[in-house]
Design an enzyme around this catalytic site. Structure first.
Site, short mmCIF file in Angstrom:
data_model
loop_
_atom_site.label_atom_id
_atom_site.label_comp_id
_atom_site.label_asym_id
_atom_site.label_seq_id
_atom_site.Cartn_x
_atom_site.Cartn_y
_atom_site.Cartn_z
N GLU A 9 -26.12 -21.12 -3.23
CA GLU A 9 -26.71 -21.51 -4.07
C GLU A 9 -28.30 -21.37 -3.33
O GLU A 9 -29.08 -20.92 -4.03
CB GLU A 9 -26.70 -22.80 -4.73
CG GLU A 9 -25.24 -23.04 -5.35
CD GLU A 9 -25.13 -22.17 -6.26
OE1 GLU A 9 -25.81 -21.51 -6.94
OE2 GLU A 9 -23.85 -22.01 -6.94
N HIS A 39 -25.72 -11.53 -6.01
CA HIS A 39 -24.43 -11.47 -5.58
C HIS A 39 -24.18 -10.11 -4.75
O HIS A 39 -24.49 -9.27 -4.85
CB HIS A 39 -23.37 -11.69 -6.48
CG HIS A 39 -23.16 -12.99 -7.19
ND1 HIS A 39 -22.81 -13.13 -8.43
CD2 HIS A 39 -23.63 -14.16 -6.73
CE1 HIS A 39 -23.00 -14.44 -8.61
NE2 HIS A 39 -23.37 -15.13 -7.53
N CYS A 40 -23.37 -10.43 -3.58
CA CYS A 40 -23.34 -9.49 -2.60
C CYS A 40 -21.97 -8.88 -2.70
O CYS A 40 -21.00 -9.76 -2.74
CB CYS A 40 -23.56 -10.06 -1.38
SG CYS A 40 -23.31 -8.95 0.18
N CYS A 93 -19.44 -12.10 3.37
CA CYS A 93 -20.79 -12.72 3.03
C CYS A 93 -20.88 -13.95 1.85
O CYS A 93 -19.78 -13.84 0.92
CB CYS A 93 -21.76 -11.82 2.24
SG CYS A 93 -23.34 -12.30 1.82
N CYS A 149 -28.31 -9.76 3.71
CA CYS A 149 -28.57 -10.79 3.20
C CYS A 149 -29.42 -11.81 3.97
O CYS A 149 -30.50 -12.40 3.52
CB CYS A 149 -27.54 -11.57 2.44
SG CYS A 149 -26.79 -10.75 1.27
ZN LIG Z 1 -23.83 -17.02 -7.38
ZN LIG Z 2 -24.46 -10.30 1.79
#
Ligand SMILES: [Zn+2]
Ligand SMILES: [Zn+2]
Length: 177
Positions: A130, A139-140, A145, A167
């Site tokens: 979050e 989103h990754c 991750c 990220c």
């Molecule tokens: Zn999310």
């Molecule tokens: Zn990521």
């Protein structure tokens, strides 16, 4: 940047303390626990027997001007958005506020057997997730991750417990490798 945790209908002080410690290890920011006056019952849906997270965030926004940083509301109650059966959490993309429910992170919700370490691990992952949205991350696709999306608790368990290299670069004050 500071991080404020606001427990509301959140019943485990042990989990709260352990989460503060974990986040302190990962961020150079200060982690604070704050007390917000929100009546979650105002956001309870009688039909769904759950609490409407988007409305809770809207209420929290009105009460948190004085806090300069990120505000994570923590709760044990089950939360939802109308399009989904439930959500673990909801966050403002590139914003200050998020909410995280540990209701469905408890192992006893599924198996009836409590596992405090697994609960902490899941809670840390979803809190980082979050926060990542607050920092502007979407989103990754990388399963290692923590920004990988999780529609169920199995997916929370499978994904990694930190941000991938890509990220990580957008998360301020993150010092965990
Ligand atoms: Zn999310
Ligand atoms: Zn990521």
């Amino acid at each position: 940047m500071e991080i404020f945790l606001a427990p509301l209908k959140f019943y485990s002080n042990v989990l709260l303390e352990r989460l503060v410690k974990e986040l302190s290890n990962r961020f150079s920011s200060k982690i604070h626990v704050i007390d917000l006056k929100v009546n979650l019952d105002d956001f309870f849906s009688v039909d769904r027997r759950q609490y409407y997270s988007t409305q809770i965030i809207a209420e929290v926004i009105k009460l948190t001007d004085e806090y300069d940083g990120k505000v994570i509301l923590l709760t044990d109650v089950d939360i939802f958005v109308p399009a989904l059966t439930f959500v673990f959490g909801e966050a403002q993309l590139n914003g200050k506020h998020s909410i995280l429910s540990v209701c469905r992170l408890h192992e006893e919700f599924y198996s009836g057997i409590s596992d405090e370490n697994l609960l902490l691990e899941r809670t840390v992952k979803e809190a980082l997730h979050e926060l990542g949205h607050n920092f502007g991350l979407r989103h990754c696709i990388d399963w290692d991750c923590v920004m990988h999306s999780s529609n169920g608790v199995e997916e929370v368990d499978i994904k990694g417990n930190t941000y991938c290299r890509k990220c990580r670069t957008v998360i301020g004050d993150y010092k965990y490798y």
